[in-house]
Structures are given as C-alpha cells and as structure tokens.
Design an enzyme around this catalytic site. Sequence first.
Site, mmCIF file in Angstrom:
data_model
loop_
_atom_site.group_PDB
_atom_site.id
_atom_site.type_symbol
_atom_site.label_atom_id
_atom_site.label_comp_id
_atom_site.label_asym_id
_atom_site.label_seq_id
_atom_site.Cartn_x
_atom_site.Cartn_y
_atom_site.Cartn_z
ATOM 1 N N ARG A 185 -8.952 -0.482 3.974
ATOM 2 C CA ARG A 185 -8.076 0.598 3.470
ATOM 3 C C ARG A 185 -6.716 0.035 3.071
ATOM 4 O O ARG A 185 -6.062 0.549 2.163
ATOM 5 C CB ARG A 185 -7.832 1.636 4.578
ATOM 6 N N VAL A 190 7.744 6.667 16.594
ATOM 7 C CA VAL A 190 7.414 7.296 15.304
ATOM 8 C C VAL A 190 6.149 8.157 15.418
ATOM 9 O O VAL A 190 6.108 9.298 14.956
ATOM 10 C CB VAL A 190 7.275 6.242 14.190
ATOM 11 N N CYS A 245 -5.087 8.132 9.614
ATOM 12 C CA CYS A 245 -5.501 7.336 10.776
ATOM 13 C C CYS A 245 -5.378 8.161 12.052
ATOM 14 O O CYS A 245 -4.605 9.115 12.101
ATOM 15 C CB CYS A 245 -4.588 6.120 10.896
ATOM 16 N N LYS A 304 0.842 -1.212 0.000
ATOM 17 C CA LYS A 304 0.000 0.000 0.000
ATOM 18 C C LYS A 304 0.870 1.252 0.000
ATOM 19 O O LYS A 304 0.584 2.217 -0.714
ATOM 20 C CB LYS A 304 -0.895 -0.022 1.246
ATOM 21 N N ASN A 305 1.928 1.222 0.807
ATOM 22 C CA ASN A 305 2.714 2.439 0.991
ATOM 23 C C ASN A 305 3.717 2.696 -0.135
ATOM 24 O O ASN A 305 4.448 3.665 -0.103
ATOM 25 C CB ASN A 305 3.395 2.430 2.362
ATOM 26 N N ASP A 362 4.336 0.222 12.041
ATOM 27 C CA ASP A 362 3.133 -0.493 11.596
ATOM 28 C C ASP A 362 3.117 -1.957 12.033
ATOM 29 O O ASP A 362 2.101 -2.624 11.937
ATOM 30 C CB ASP A 362 3.028 -0.415 10.066
ATOM 31 N N ARG A 413 -0.150 14.076 12.862
ATOM 32 C CA ARG A 413 0.243 13.904 11.471
ATOM 33 C C ARG A 413 0.220 15.206 10.668
ATOM 34 O O ARG A 413 -0.511 15.341 9.680
ATOM 35 C CB ARG A 413 -0.597 12.814 10.806
ATOM 36 N N ARG A 436 -3.905 10.811 3.094
ATOM 37 C CA ARG A 436 -2.894 11.869 3.153
ATOM 38 C C ARG A 436 -2.139 12.005 1.827
ATOM 39 O O ARG A 436 -1.242 12.810 1.689
ATOM 40 C CB ARG A 436 -1.904 11.564 4.289
HETATM 41 N N1 EPU Z 1 5.768 14.356 10.522
HETATM 42 C C1 EPU Z 1 5.739 15.684 10.854
HETATM 43 N N2 EPU Z 1 5.564 16.590 9.837
HETATM 44 C C2 EPU Z 1 5.419 16.219 8.541
HETATM 45 C C3 EPU Z 1 5.449 14.844 8.212
HETATM 46 C C4 EPU Z 1 5.629 13.932 9.232
HETATM 47 O O1 EPU Z 1 5.875 16.049 12.028
HETATM 48 O O2 EPU Z 1 5.254 17.092 7.671
HETATM 49 C C5 EPU Z 1 5.920 13.365 11.601
HETATM 50 C C6 EPU Z 1 4.666 12.496 11.734
HETATM 51 O O3 EPU Z 1 3.675 13.149 12.499
HETATM 52 C C7 EPU Z 1 5.207 11.249 12.377
HETATM 53 C C8 EPU Z 1 6.618 11.147 11.784
HETATM 54 O O4 EPU Z 1 6.933 12.436 11.263
HETATM 55 O O5 EPU Z 1 5.300 11.438 13.764
HETATM 56 C C9 EPU Z 1 6.773 10.136 10.692
HETATM 57 O O6 EPU Z 1 5.817 10.366 9.678
HETATM 58 P P1 EPU Z 1 6.081 9.963 8.157
HETATM 59 O O7 EPU Z 1 6.040 11.206 7.331
HETATM 60 O O8 EPU Z 1 7.302 9.117 8.101
HETATM 61 O O9 EPU Z 1 4.823 9.083 7.842
HETATM 62 P P2 EPU Z 1 3.872 9.137 6.590
HETATM 63 O O10 EPU Z 1 4.658 9.314 5.349
HETATM 64 O O11 EPU Z 1 2.751 10.076 6.856
HETATM 65 C C10 EPU Z 1 4.020 6.590 6.041
HETATM 66 C C11 EPU Z 1 3.034 5.472 5.960
HETATM 67 C C12 EPU Z 1 2.597 5.070 7.355
HETATM 68 C C13 EPU Z 1 3.832 4.644 8.149
HETATM 69 C C14 EPU Z 1 4.850 5.798 8.164
HETATM 70 C C15 EPU Z 1 6.138 5.432 8.868
HETATM 71 C C16 EPU Z 1 1.939 5.890 3.881
HETATM 72 C C17 EPU Z 1 0.707 6.263 3.158
HETATM 73 N N3 EPU Z 1 1.875 5.899 5.186
HETATM 74 O O12 EPU Z 1 3.312 7.677 6.632
HETATM 75 O O13 EPU Z 1 1.741 3.955 7.208
HETATM 76 O O14 EPU Z 1 3.454 4.333 9.463
HETATM 77 O O15 EPU Z 1 5.157 6.192 6.812
HETATM 78 O O16 EPU Z 1 6.766 4.372 8.235
HETATM 79 O O17 EPU Z 1 2.950 5.564 3.279
HETATM 80 C C18 EPU Z 1 -0.036 2.547 7.705
HETATM 81 O O18 EPU Z 1 0.282 1.933 6.683
HETATM 82 O O19 EPU Z 1 -0.889 2.142 8.534
HETATM 83 C C19 EPU Z 1 0.627 3.810 7.987
HETATM 84 C C20 EPU Z 1 0.193 4.675 8.908
#
Ligand code: EPU
Length: 437
Positions: free
Chosen positions: A417, A331, A119, A22-23, A309, A124, A95
Amino acid sequence: MSQITVEGGKPLVGRVDLKGAKNLVTKAMVAALLGETPSILRDVPKISDVEVVQRLLELHGVTIDFDDAGVMKLDPSKVKSARMVDIDAHAGSSRIPILFCGPLLHQLGEAFIPDLGGCHIGDRPVDYHLEVLRNFGAVIEKLPNGTRMTAPNGLHGAKISLPYPSVGATEQVLLTATKAQGLTELSGAAVEPEIMDLIAILQKMGAIISVDTDRVIRIEGVETLNGYSHRALFDRNEAASWAAAALATGGEIMVGGARQQEMTTFLNVFRKIGGAFEIEDDGIRFKHPGGALQPVVIETDVHPGFMTDWQQPLVVALTQATGLSIVHETVYENRFGFTEALVKMGAQIQIYRECLGGNPCRFGQRNFYHSAVISGPTQLVGADITVPDLRGGFSHMVAALAAQGTSNVSNVQLISRGYEHFLEKLEALGASFSFTE
Ligand code: EPU
C-alpha cells in the site's frame, strides 16, 4: 505473494531509492480534479494506494496515463459523477475519497463518499472533514452506506478552526478553499512538509495561499485553476523506515532521494539512539556504527514533532537498545497493536494507558493503550506473524529480518500500500526470503 518465509539475522546492506511521498502524491492526484487543463505529476510510486486513487479518479471521468518512469498525466476535462456503489467497490480501505468532496462540489455540485476504512490504528473518524465542508456551505446527507453532499448556494470562504492539527482536514480546507468565493482563514492547521508541497502545487495551479508561523493558513479564493507540473516531495516516512531497518539489523542503507531538511527531528532521535548517518548530495546513508544502542524517550506529534509513522519501525530498533525506552503515541489512540508480534518474537514491550514520558495528551485517562515501554536489548527469534497494517507490517518484516531463525510472515501484500517494490528492495539489500503459498 501473501505469505513469505524470512531467514533473519543478516544485516541489510545496500541502496534503495525513494519516489514521491504516498501522503502527498495521493492528494496531488485529487488536486488535479480542480484544474481546467491536464496536470503532470512526477516521481509517482507504484503502490496500491496510488492505484486506488487512480481508479477512483477514472471512475469520475479523469483520464490518466501513468508510465514506468513514474510520470502521471491526469486530464480532468471530462469529470463526471460516479455511483456510490462503484466508489465503494474501488475505495477499499482508502480514506482518500473524503478529499474528493471539495473538488467535486466545485466541479459538479455534488459528491458521494462511502463509509471509509484505513489502517487499524484507531477509529479515524471524518468529523473534522464534515464540519469543514459544512463551514464552506456544503449540505451533508447521511445515506445507509455513505454520505451525499451538495452545495446549493455554492461554496464560500470561511473562518475555520481545527480542534487538532489534522493533516487530512487541513488538506480538505486547502482543496476546497482555493476555488471557494472569498477569503478562508484556517487556524490550528497541520503544517507537515507534504501539506507544504500540496500548497506549492495549488499555487502552481493559480491559487493564492499564505502560511503564517502560528498554524494559520489564509486562502483567497480564485475562479479558475489550471493544471500543474510537479515533482513530488520524497517519501520521508519510507526513508525513516529504511533507516530503522538499518539500525535494527546492524546494517547500512543508503536511501537515495532522502533529504535532511524534512527529517531533522527523525535524525536527532536516530543519533541519540546511537545510529550514524551521512548526508550526501543524492540521499542519506544510515548505519549501525557498532557498539551498544542507547534507549530514548519519544513522543509522537504533528510536524515539526516526531511523526507517528516513524515510531513503529523504530520500536524494532529500540528492542536492541540497552535500557528502557518510552514511546508516547499522541496522534493515534491505538497504534501499538503491532507490538504483540514483537513480544511473540522475544521483545520486552509493555503498553500502558497512561501518558508516559512527557506531556499529558488527549488520550490520557481514556483507556487507550497509547504508551509503550521497551526494555532491551533482547535477541529476537523467528515466529509466525501476520501483517496488521502498513507501518506495523514494515516493523514486522524488520523484526523478522533482525531475528535469529525463520519467520513466516503472512498478509505481506498490505505493505505494498505504501512501499514501492518492497520485496525487490529487500532483495537488493541482501535479505533472505522465499515465497510460500
Ligand atoms: N481525526 C479526527 N477527526 C477527523 C480527522 C482526524 O478525530 O475528522 C483524528 C484522527 O483520528 C487522528 C488525528 O486526528 O487521531 C490525526 O489524524 P490526521 O487527520 O492528521 O491523519 P490523516 O490525514 O487521516 C495522514 C496520513 C497518515 C499519518 C497522519 C498523521 C495520509 C493518507 N495519511 O492521515 O499516514 O499518520 O496523516 O501524520 O496522508 C501512513 O502513512 O501509514 C499513515 C497512516
């Protein structure tokens, strides 16, 4: 199908087959926007996050053909702007719209994004994304329900340093830098396998990207990119979820398509708990070998650490280990909400504000309940529970399947999802459940 009744207490035994992650898949779909010619993505799962991105791309003029074999063809030759209200109506809790910004700025000179959901696992924010885009020269204007971006002077390569190795912000840099003028150097990058697969896709499209061992990624901008043809990386989060389900229910699950290399950190922990696995040519077989499970101390982290995850499904298995386990979530600040339902089912889990069991993290001293202590083994008993988010929801289902007695689980559709054919897979593994209105 929003509520189901589960009869627990039976080991899950059988085989499930994975599709693409998915990611990765959702980002690969966005990358197709950058090509001059159509792209082909294989192993695309039928999950609602993919549907959302498909609808968003279609709103932007991309023609998509998605067949039952999981092959998706994306033709971006008629890309156009979409109205924010339509994007908002289709984005739901996704997102992904934030990742449309770089490609749309390149192709159209402007982008709109609604205020984003996701989620319920923490705030986030998108501050890193916006800062990254500003670095490339985007002008960002906050509107009442979202954000408008333009690039009056085009997008230019930049030297960027992320305060935290965010997966999304790293992808933002990649999707924007590939066609920006000049060199981009990103330090503090996330290097998850899904990001490496996105880099492989961009390279197929014509991008020039190099990855150093110290979280530094360098991108030389090119003028045009073409479409790609790619088989998506398998979903290692789904693989870990089924592994945890096998352990928690005392069963054995062959996860077709899972690969060892991207899961070594998970496999080490799985083995330390007392789970057994066999690496086969076409997947990994996970099983509870009998006997007592051992407690562990886990700290979630960015790759190559233990993925956030993975922790939620594994916590269910840890309720069956003899002794005290500690999980320190570094995280997301708020990813233990799902434990409330497990406690209702008889688990002994306490959550703490302190950084337990390892190194202090950025959430310490900030009033976030981000460490959990799990005391086991406890017999889980059926209960009425509501799925809170994707991974937490999977954990609830595993707990209901491991528990003695009947559970009514509502909001089950949220799990689709990220898990393709979730209920069909459970059925194939011998789970007993029925639909209730
Ligand atoms: N963060 C910020 N500001 C930002 C972006 C991120 O503070 O602008 C913080 C977040 O709040 C979090 C941390 O940085 O505390 C890490 O967030 P990251 O940006 O790495 O996560 P993401 O890209 O939003 C993806 C996956 C998540 C997975 C995370 C970490 C997707 C669509 N989602 O999220 O997957 O947990 O990376 O590996 O790729 C899931 O699959 O259930 C899921 C939540």
